[in-house]
Write a protein that holds these residues in place. Sequence first.
Motif, PDB file in Angstrom:
ATOM      1  N   VAL A   1       0.862  -1.182   0.000  1.00 34.51           N
ATOM      2  CA  VAL A   1       0.000   0.000   0.000  1.00 34.51           C
ATOM      3  C   VAL A   1       0.899   1.232   0.000  1.00 34.51           C
ATOM      4  O   VAL A   1       1.707   1.410   0.911  1.00 34.51           O
ATOM      5  CB  VAL A   1      -0.932   0.033   1.233  1.00 34.51           C
ATOM      6  N   ALA A   2       0.778   2.046  -1.017  1.00 37.72           N
ATOM      7  CA  ALA A   2       1.586   3.271  -1.136  1.00 37.72           C
ATOM      8  C   ALA A   2       3.073   2.970  -1.013  1.00 37.72           C
ATOM      9  O   ALA A   2       3.827   3.726  -0.397  1.00 37.72           O
ATOM     10  CB  ALA A   2       1.161   4.290  -0.081  1.00 37.72           C
TER      11      ALA A   2
ATOM     12  N   ALA B   1      -2.715   6.937   6.527  1.00 30.40           N
ATOM     13  CA  ALA B   1      -1.596   7.884   6.499  1.00 30.40           C
ATOM     14  C   ALA B   1      -1.258   8.344   5.092  1.00 30.40           C
ATOM     15  O   ALA B   1      -0.635   9.394   4.916  1.00 30.40           O
ATOM     16  CB  ALA B   1      -0.368   7.244   7.148  1.00 30.40           C
ATOM     17  N   HIS B   2      -1.634   7.576   4.073  1.00 31.40           N
ATOM     18  CA  HIS B   2      -1.320   7.912   2.669  1.00 31.40           C
ATOM     19  C   HIS B   2      -2.625   7.952   1.876  1.00 31.40           C
ATOM     20  O   HIS B   2      -2.863   7.130   0.996  1.00 31.40           O
ATOM     21  CB  HIS B   2      -0.344   6.898   2.073  1.00 31.40           C
ATOM     22  N   TRP B   3      -3.454   8.932   2.206  1.00 32.13           N
ATOM     23  CA  TRP B   3      -4.812   8.982   1.655  1.00 32.13           C
ATOM     24  C   TRP B   3      -4.804   9.147   0.144  1.00 32.13           C
ATOM     25  O   TRP B   3      -5.576   8.491  -0.574  1.00 32.13           O
ATOM     26  CB  TRP B   3      -5.587  10.121   2.312  1.00 32.13           C
ATOM     27  N   SER B   4      -3.956  10.003  -0.390  1.00 29.90           N
ATOM     28  CA  SER B   4      -3.964  10.234  -1.835  1.00 29.90           C
ATOM     29  C   SER B   4      -3.556   8.973  -2.590  1.00 29.90           C
ATOM     30  O   SER B   4      -4.129   8.658  -3.640  1.00 29.90           O
ATOM     31  CB  SER B   4      -3.042  11.395  -2.189  1.00 29.90           C
ATOM     32  N   SER B   5      -2.552   8.237  -2.074  1.00 29.86           N
ATOM     33  CA  SER B   5      -2.157   6.981  -2.713  1.00 29.86           C
ATOM     34  C   SER B   5      -3.272   5.954  -2.612  1.00 29.86           C
ATOM     35  O   SER B   5      -3.534   5.207  -3.563  1.00 29.86           O
ATOM     36  CB  SER B   5      -0.882   6.436  -2.071  1.00 29.86           C
ATOM     37  N   ALA B   6      -3.930   5.916  -1.459  1.00 28.87           N
ATOM     38  CA  ALA B   6      -5.043   4.988  -1.300  1.00 28.87           C
ATOM     39  C   ALA B   6      -6.177   5.308  -2.269  1.00 28.87           C
ATOM     40  O   ALA B   6      -6.875   4.412  -2.757  1.00 28.87           O
ATOM     41  CB  ALA B   6      -5.543   5.019   0.142  1.00 28.87           C
ATOM     42  N   THR B   7      -6.357   6.586  -2.577  1.00 27.28           N
ATOM     43  CA  THR B   7      -7.377   6.985  -3.553  1.00 27.28           C
ATOM     44  C   THR B   7      -7.087   6.360  -4.916  1.00 27.28           C
ATOM     45  O   THR B   7      -7.992   5.861  -5.597  1.00 27.28           O
ATOM     46  CB  THR B   7      -7.429   8.514  -3.674  1.00 27.28           C
ATOM     47  N   ALA B   8      -5.825   6.387  -5.316  1.00 27.06           N
ATOM     48  CA  ALA B   8      -5.449   5.755  -6.593  1.00 27.06           C
ATOM     49  C   ALA B   8      -5.642   4.248  -6.531  1.00 27.06           C
ATOM     50  O   ALA B   8      -6.057   3.622  -7.521  1.00 27.06           O
ATOM     51  CB  ALA B   8      -3.997   6.101  -6.930  1.00 27.06           C
TER      52      ALA B   8
ATOM     53  N   ALA C   1     -15.118  11.515  -4.711  1.00 22.33           N
ATOM     54  CA  ALA C   1     -16.013  11.332  -3.571  1.00 22.33           C
ATOM     55  C   ALA C   1     -16.230   9.850  -3.288  1.00 22.33           C
ATOM     56  O   ALA C   1     -16.235   9.420  -2.122  1.00 22.33           O
ATOM     57  CB  ALA C   1     -17.348  12.027  -3.840  1.00 22.33           C
ATOM     58  N   GLN C   2     -16.400   9.046  -4.334  1.00 22.32           N
ATOM     59  CA  GLN C   2     -16.565   7.608  -4.135  1.00 22.32           C
ATOM     60  C   GLN C   2     -15.299   6.983  -3.557  1.00 22.32           C
ATOM     61  O   GLN C   2     -15.370   6.092  -2.701  1.00 22.32           O
ATOM     62  CB  GLN C   2     -16.922   6.942  -5.468  1.00 22.32           C
ATOM     63  N   ALA C   3     -14.135   7.450  -4.022  1.00 16.74           N
ATOM     64  CA  ALA C   3     -12.872   6.923  -3.497  1.00 16.74           C
ATOM     65  C   ALA C   3     -12.718   7.252  -2.016  1.00 16.74           C
ATOM     66  O   ALA C   3     -12.312   6.398  -1.216  1.00 16.74           O
ATOM     67  CB  ALA C   3     -11.700   7.494  -4.295  1.00 16.74           C
ATOM     68  N   ASP C   4     -13.035   8.488  -1.627  1.00 15.92           N
ATOM     69  CA  ASP C   4     -12.954   8.865  -0.215  1.00 15.92           C
ATOM     70  C   ASP C   4     -13.848   7.970   0.639  1.00 15.92           C
ATOM     71  O   ASP C   4     -13.440   7.497   1.708  1.00 15.92           O
ATOM     72  CB  ASP C   4     -13.368  10.326  -0.045  1.00 15.92           C
ATOM     73  N   LEU C   5     -15.069   7.755   0.168  1.00 18.46           N
ATOM     74  CA  LEU C   5     -16.014   6.935   0.925  1.00 18.46           C
ATOM     75  C   LEU C   5     -15.511   5.500   1.030  1.00 18.46           C
ATOM     76  O   LEU C   5     -15.584   4.882   2.102  1.00 18.46           O
ATOM     77  CB  LEU C   5     -17.384   6.978   0.260  1.00 18.46           C
TER      78      LEU C   5
ATOM     79  N   ARG D   1      -8.332  12.526   4.541  1.00 16.31           N
ATOM     80  CA  ARG D   1      -7.407  13.323   3.722  1.00 16.31           C
ATOM     81  C   ARG D   1      -6.266  13.910   4.546  1.00 16.31           C
ATOM     82  O   ARG D   1      -5.867  15.065   4.374  1.00 16.31           O
ATOM     83  CB  ARG D   1      -8.141  14.426   2.976  1.00 16.31           C
ATOM     84  N   GLY D   2      -5.768  13.131   5.477  1.00 12.07           N
ATOM     85  CA  GLY D   2      -4.645  13.569   6.282  1.00 12.07           C
ATOM     86  C   GLY D   2      -5.005  14.380   7.505  1.00 12.07           C
ATOM     87  O   GLY D   2      -4.120  14.755   8.275  1.00 12.07           O
ATOM     88  N   HIS D   3      -6.292  14.658   7.724  1.00 10.45           N
ATOM     89  CA  HIS D   3      -6.729  15.454   8.873  1.00 10.45           C
ATOM     90  C   HIS D   3      -7.380  14.555   9.918  1.00 10.45           C
ATOM     91  O   HIS D   3      -8.155  13.650   9.557  1.00 10.45           O
ATOM     92  CB  HIS D   3      -7.735  16.520   8.430  1.00 10.45           C
TER      93      HIS D   3
END
Length: 793
Positions: A323-324, A340-347, A384-388, A406-408
């Motif tokens: 993962v990432a 911890a790596h939200w943007s990579s997890a989104t991909a 939005a679907q990826a975040d969920l 998203r890191g917050h």
Amino acid sequence: MTKVDERVPVQLDATRVEYGAASPSPAELPEPVLARFQAVSYLGDGGETQGVWLVTDRSSGQHRVVKVYKESVRPNDELLQLLRVPPDGALSPHLVGLYEWGVHTNAWGATRCWEVQEFAAHGSLLQLAQTEGPKLPEALVRTVLMQVTEALTYLHTQIRTGRGTGLAHRDIKPDNILVRRREPLRLVLGDFGLVTAVRATRISNGTGGSPLYQAPETFHRMSEGLQQDWWSLGIMLVELLTGRNPNYGAGAGNDPRALYEHLTSYDVDLSRVTDPRWHLLCRGLLTREPTLRWGAAEVREWLAGQSPTVHATKGRIVRPFLVAGTPCATPAQLAATMSAHWSSATAHVRDPGWLAGLRQWLEQEHPDTRLPQSLLAAAVTTEAQADLRIAQIIAVIDPKLPPVFRGHPADAAGLARLAQAAQRHDQAAVAVIGAIGRDLLAALAQHRCTGRHPGCTGPLGCRVLAEAARELPDARSALAQRTAALLVHVGSLPELAPAQAVLFRALVDPDFRAKLAKALRRGPSTVPWWAALAAESKNALTAGGRIAAAVLASLLVDLASAQAARLQGTPAPGGAAPWQVQRPAGWNVVVAGLRAAVADLVNIAMMVALLYLTTFTVHLGYRLVDTDFDWGRTTALAGQFGAVQAVVLPPIALVMALLLIRPADPRAVTGRLRLLILLVAAGIVTAIHFHREEWLRFPVVIAPQNFAWLADFHAFLGSGTIPVIGAVYLPVIVVLLVQLGSRGRRTPSGGRYRVMTAVRTLTALAVVTLFVLGAVGWAPVTQFAENPLLLWE
């Protein structure tokens, strides 16, 4: 493997000598290489390289090896510089010599990297084993062990890069151990392609290395761990001692995946290593758990005749999931890495292959962890679907993990802080709050509550966030509807951009919601539309509707207060809505004007009193901490400072009074003037401390005798004890500060009048200018009393 040309001795991997293939045209070499070197023979290709050549230096006649990389590969300049032969030409006793490298773009636009290395004419350890073996004598194997151990220790501890100290070779095997000299034997590490290659322009799923020598932890990830080299050394030693690689035939044939499955479940077969001492060494080096595997320290102990402990690996080694770029051995590690790596997890969750791999990994390695098939069945397409999807996967796998979005931090307190930042127009926070919907908030609510809210006991999640998720859609809808209705009836509204942030904060922060309700009790209930909003905050049918009404009422309290001061109290003519504001006329204009004037005068009186009391008290406090202060001079000091105030403070009080006459924003003005008073007091004390009283000289001096009563009053108080002064002045100052803040909120706005604004601005500039001129010694314009500096004597 290329075909062999028995006529030409060559090196297949740039540093070992074998018989090679028929040579392509030397014209394929980069121009900078051809300019300095004469091609002798083509050695081969494969892996990272497009071609490897044996060449001769045109100036010195020495043999060198040129390696030309594929176009997609860019070696790491920093590491190449560390491996480079120094200017004095002294070769490293542990590493093959690297002389130079470069990048060349040919006439067709193809860019390739190249490097020039030492030519090891005696070949590799593999060739030595083929010549002397297949089994090597134990004495020779011991020599190999000592020299490779020293080389690995050097590589692991002495090579310093931007990432720290230590570098793994990642491809230790007999054909990468080069023979620099036969008598006495001198070995060096070669083929640093896996060390130096940085795939800056290529996405690679490869793990590098040779499967038969590869450590189990490196099969499914690009590992840089130093312990992998000691595993490879152990496999190589078994091969040298027995004449056979112990991994040949392991699992189902030599398929890398079958080999990995075998190595993660079973120890390496060491039955052919019959000597107890060598058996102990190989067991230590081939421990499957990297953290328990032997390294340089244990090998040296073994060479010294000691017997370090071998830690057996119990059970099956779990295949990590990437993962990432981080290998995760457990579902909890996977959830923490995704968090911890939200943007990579989104991909990742947008990639069907990644989701399928996750499902397979969980089924094979962690069958007890069950994710709903809906979370793994199909990839998502929108952000939005990826975040969920990420939030739901994390919540199911590890609800004990503190929620993050998203890191917050995304527990109730973290979301409340984000909403506060959004209220201050932090665009990043505004975007994050706007992206949180009902389902996402519900997923965050599944995590164990960290806020100690009533009812949030046990592993049942956060009640506050769960309720907020249920109320969020209705609250946002109610806010939009009520805002639209107010625009129809009121005509125009102040800027309401923070409304969504305040609404969200009220949903996730019960304490803030209670403060809103309490603040509404002191609102202008005489304004019908505002009173209706306040009533809805208590009586609306839904919780979301009540919260939306409370938020709007709190944001519009200033507008309603200003309207309340001008409200006539009767319906507007011409059938206007009852809450439309009408300007007072006739006698009401006079009454409203008198009330406003009285309010301004009271505010001015309180502000001037606060100015004089605060400056006196701060000055007296400063004198008390002065080591030279004579406590018996309290009375004289108090009277003296009263005279000083009479000279210095009137121009400042004049400016403050003008600012308090019909201010456009009473609350802001009173707040700033309270701060100004503290700054004035600090400025006076600073001038006294540094003996620079001329800083406070004002050219227009009002006669101090007009303020003699003030000096007398200070002197009267000063005749008492210090506690008496504190008991009189300090409580009065506190009361004035609180009352001015309260009056600032209740005082009606006077609007923005250009003439009044100009008068205020010019007066303030004149006062500041005169203070500056007085400080630089400019002659007074008018002087009705003695020089103010005499008062400081």
